[in-house]
Each structure stands twice: as structure tokens, then as C-alpha cells.
Design an enzyme around this catalytic site. Structure first.
Site, mmCIF file in Angstrom:
data_model
loop_
_atom_site.group_PDB
_atom_site.id
_atom_site.type_symbol
_atom_site.label_atom_id
_atom_site.label_comp_id
_atom_site.label_asym_id
_atom_site.label_seq_id
_atom_site.Cartn_x
_atom_site.Cartn_y
_atom_site.Cartn_z
ATOM 1 N NE ARG A 102 41.678 -19.620 17.495
ATOM 2 C CZ ARG A 102 42.829 -19.434 16.848
ATOM 3 N NH1 ARG A 102 43.251 -20.315 15.978
ATOM 4 N NH2 ARG A 102 43.565 -18.364 17.079
ATOM 5 C CG HIS A 129 42.869 -13.148 16.327
ATOM 6 N ND1 HIS A 129 42.870 -13.649 17.622
ATOM 7 C CD2 HIS A 129 43.837 -13.839 15.657
ATOM 8 C CE1 HIS A 129 43.790 -14.585 17.720
ATOM 9 N NE2 HIS A 129 44.390 -14.720 16.549
ATOM 10 C CD GLN A 132 48.405 -12.325 16.234
ATOM 11 O OE1 GLN A 132 48.226 -13.504 16.488
ATOM 12 N NE2 GLN A 132 49.616 -11.792 16.217
ATOM 13 C CG ASP A 222 44.810 -12.842 8.539
ATOM 14 O OD1 ASP A 222 45.566 -13.815 8.712
ATOM 15 O OD2 ASP A 222 43.625 -12.835 8.933
ATOM 16 C CB CYS A 262 48.196 -12.857 12.999
ATOM 17 S SG CYS A 262 47.200 -13.571 11.676
ATOM 18 N NE ARG A 290 48.138 -14.527 20.349
ATOM 19 C CZ ARG A 290 47.334 -15.362 19.679
ATOM 20 N NH1 ARG A 290 47.553 -15.584 18.385
ATOM 21 N NH2 ARG A 290 46.294 -15.923 20.246
#
Ligand code: CP
Ligand code: NVA
Length: 307
Positions: A102, A129, A132, A222, A262, A290
Site C-alpha cells: 500500500r 484500489h 476493493q 468514497d 469501501c 475483503r
């Protein structure tokens, strides 16, 4: 060997193979049948940004697959003191079986992958991402949204870019509504439109949340302030006025529409408390997914070694 850097690197069939594995492994996990698909394997997890879901799901996931995860914070690694990324990649990948990173720049992730001897997974960059979105795809399937019309409301950020690629590859309709000046990256849009012309996806970009949500099966958003943008918080909150997903906006979607996020969610900004709590049964299954999705992706990547 394959890396998992962006969804655009994969065909629809390949992404569906990963989803099928995730579904199978989720079922086994629910039965507490922990099949050691990755026995004795080690996953290096490099974090240059904060995380709750990504860290916990990978650490638990690799353990349940028979392996072990190493949490590597960049502030503890020599990387944080200036050791070059390419050296870090060569060292870590000589000792572990897979790496998740990340970080900020997609180009750093790509550089790491170029020097890595083992598969590298994008655990979020400023641009994308993808983990996700694979999770969100699985969640949509589980809630019966197999050919969805989706509205993404908010920032043209890493989540938006990955939504655009997912829709373009899978061939569904996505309407993106961002404030003016916060649109998706033009290169991502162009690439997605190319992919969409082959898959039959319908991609619509605009600046009107109401128009985007009308008649949709899935509504998503988001944070307005992504990691690394903390200094812009005040300006962004002003610029995103009118883009909160609240009950009024949701009422324009289909009556059986679902809401996805998310997480982490900032109630009172991109989503109202009421909407988040109304759809909590979806959003927290999405978060749990996830774990299952990433197991599917790790097992798929492992199966491609040496090909
Ligand atoms: N959605 C997500 O990636 O969460 P974390 O930042 O907690 O990992
Ligand atoms: N766009 C957000 C996603 C967090 C999971 C960020 O990059 O901070």
C-alpha cells in the site's frame, strides 16, 4: 508469473476465475474448513499508509491459507530512511513468496514489481484500489446484482478509477458523478472507454449526482479526502457540497437498490448516518468480503507461477 497491480491488466475471464476461487474459499471458510492452499508461504505486507481492513484481511487470510504474513511498516523499514525501492524489492522478494504494498504512487508499485521475484499485489495506491473492487464485485453478486447499473458519487480518485476499469472489463453500466475539477484521470477514462467498446459496458461521466443515481441498482461513494490529501480537507468539503449520499438521493435509485462503501466512512460528509446504517448489512459484508476475495486472488496468483 503475474502481478496484481491494476484491474486493466486482466481479462474478464481471469477476474471471474479469481471471483470463483473467492466464492469457493468463502464457503470453505464458513464451514471452518481451512484448506492450506498456500502452505508454508510467506506474505510480506508493506504499508506506507494506514489501514484497518487491508491489514487484518491479509494477515488473517494468509494464516488461514496455511501461511504467515509479515506486517512491514515503511517507517520501520530502511525504505523509510532512504534505501532504494528497487533494493528493498530485491531483498524482500528473495525471502517471501508474495508481497502486498500500500503506497502513494502507482509508479513506485510498478517499480517494486519490476524488481520483485515474486507476485506483487496492489493494496491501494493514489491511482487504484483493485482489491476493493474485486470485493465489491463479489458483494454485488451475493446481493443479486449480476448485471448492475451502478452510480459512483464523489471524488474521481483511486476508487473511482477502479470502478471505471471494473465496469469497462465486466461490461456493466457505470455512471460517475464528480464535482467539477474532481473528475477521473483522463488517461484512465480513455483506456476504460477502449475496454468498454469491446465489453459493451456503458460508461457515463457527469457532475450531477441525481441524474447519476436515478434508476440505479447500486449506489456507491468514497471519502472526499483520501490518504495524503489531509491538507486539502477544508477546500474539498466546500467543493463537494451537494455530493453526500443521503436518503433523498438514495430514493432516486431503484427501490431494491443497495449502497456500497469501501470504508472508512465519514458520516455527514460523503454519506449520511442514516444511509450508512440502513445499508449496514451490505456494507459490513462488503468489508468481510475483503478477506475472502483476497484469498482467491492470492491462490490465483500462486497458480500462475512459472507460467
Ligand atoms: N477499504 C480499505 O481499503 O480499508 P483500509 O484502509 O482500512 O484497509
Ligand atoms: N480513497 C481512499 C480509499 C481508502 C480505502 C483513500 O485513498 O484514502
Amino acid at each position: 508469473m503475474r502481478h496484481f497491480l491494476t484491474l486493466a491488466d486482466f481479462s474478464k475471464d481471469e477476474l471471474l476465475e479469481m471471483i470463483d476461487l473467492a466464492i469457493k474459499i468463502k464457503k470453505e471458510t464458513k464451514e471452518r474448513n481451512f484448506v492450506p492452499y498456500l502452505e508454508k508461504q510467506t506474505l510480506g505486507m508493506i504499508f506506507e499508509k494506514s489501514s484497518t481492513r487491508t491489514r487484518v484481511s491479509f494477515e488473517v487470510g494468509i494464516y488461514q491459507l496455511g501461511g504467515v504474513g509479515l506486517f512491514l511498516s515503511s517507517s520501520d523499514l530502511q525504505l523509510g530512511r532512504g534505501e532504494p525501492l528497487k533494493d528493498t524489492a530485491r531483498v524482500i522478494s528473495s525471502m517471501v513468496d508474495m508481497v502486498m504494498i500500500r503506497t502513494y504512487k502507482q509508479s513506485d508499485l510498478e517499480e517494486f514489481a519490476r524488481y520483485s521475484k515474486v507476485p506483487v499485489i496492489n493494496g491501494l495506491t493514489d491511482s487504484y484500489h483493485p482489491l476493493q473492487l474485486m470485493t465489491d464485485y463479489l458483494t454485488m453478486i451475493e446481493f443479486g446484482k449480476t448485471n448492475p447499473r451502478v452510480a459512483y458519487i464523489g471524488d474521481g480518485n483511486n476508487m473511482a478509477h477502479s470502478w471505471v476499469y471494473l465496469a469497462a472489463i465486466m461490461g456493466f453500466e457505470l455512471r460517475v458523478a464528480t464535482p467539477k475539477g474532481y473528475e477521473c484521470d483522463e488517461a484512465v477514462v480513455q483506456k476504460a472507454l477502449e475496454l468498454a467498446s469491446k465489453s459493451g459496458a456503458k460508461l457515463i461521466f457527469g457532475n450531477d449526482p441525481k441524474e447519476a443515481v436515478r434508476g440505479c441498482d447500486v449506489v456507491t461513494t468514497d471519502t472526499w479526502v483520501s490518504m495524503g490529501q489531509e491538507d486539502e480537507k477544508e477546500k474539498r468539503i466546500k467543493d463537494f457540497k451537494g455530493f453526500m449520499v443521503d436518503s433523498n438521493l438514495m430514493s432516486l435509485a431503484k427501490s431494491d437498490a443497495i449502497f456500497l462503501h469501501c470504508l472508512p466512512a465519514y458520516r455527514g460528509y460523503e454519506v449520511s448516518e442514516e444511509v450508512l446504517e440502513k445499508y449496514a448489512d451490505v456494507v459490513f459484508i462488503e468489508a468481510e468480503n475483503r478477506l475472502h476475495t483476497q484469498k482467491g486472488i492470492m491462490v490465483w496468483l500462486d497458480s500462475k507461477r512459472g507460467e
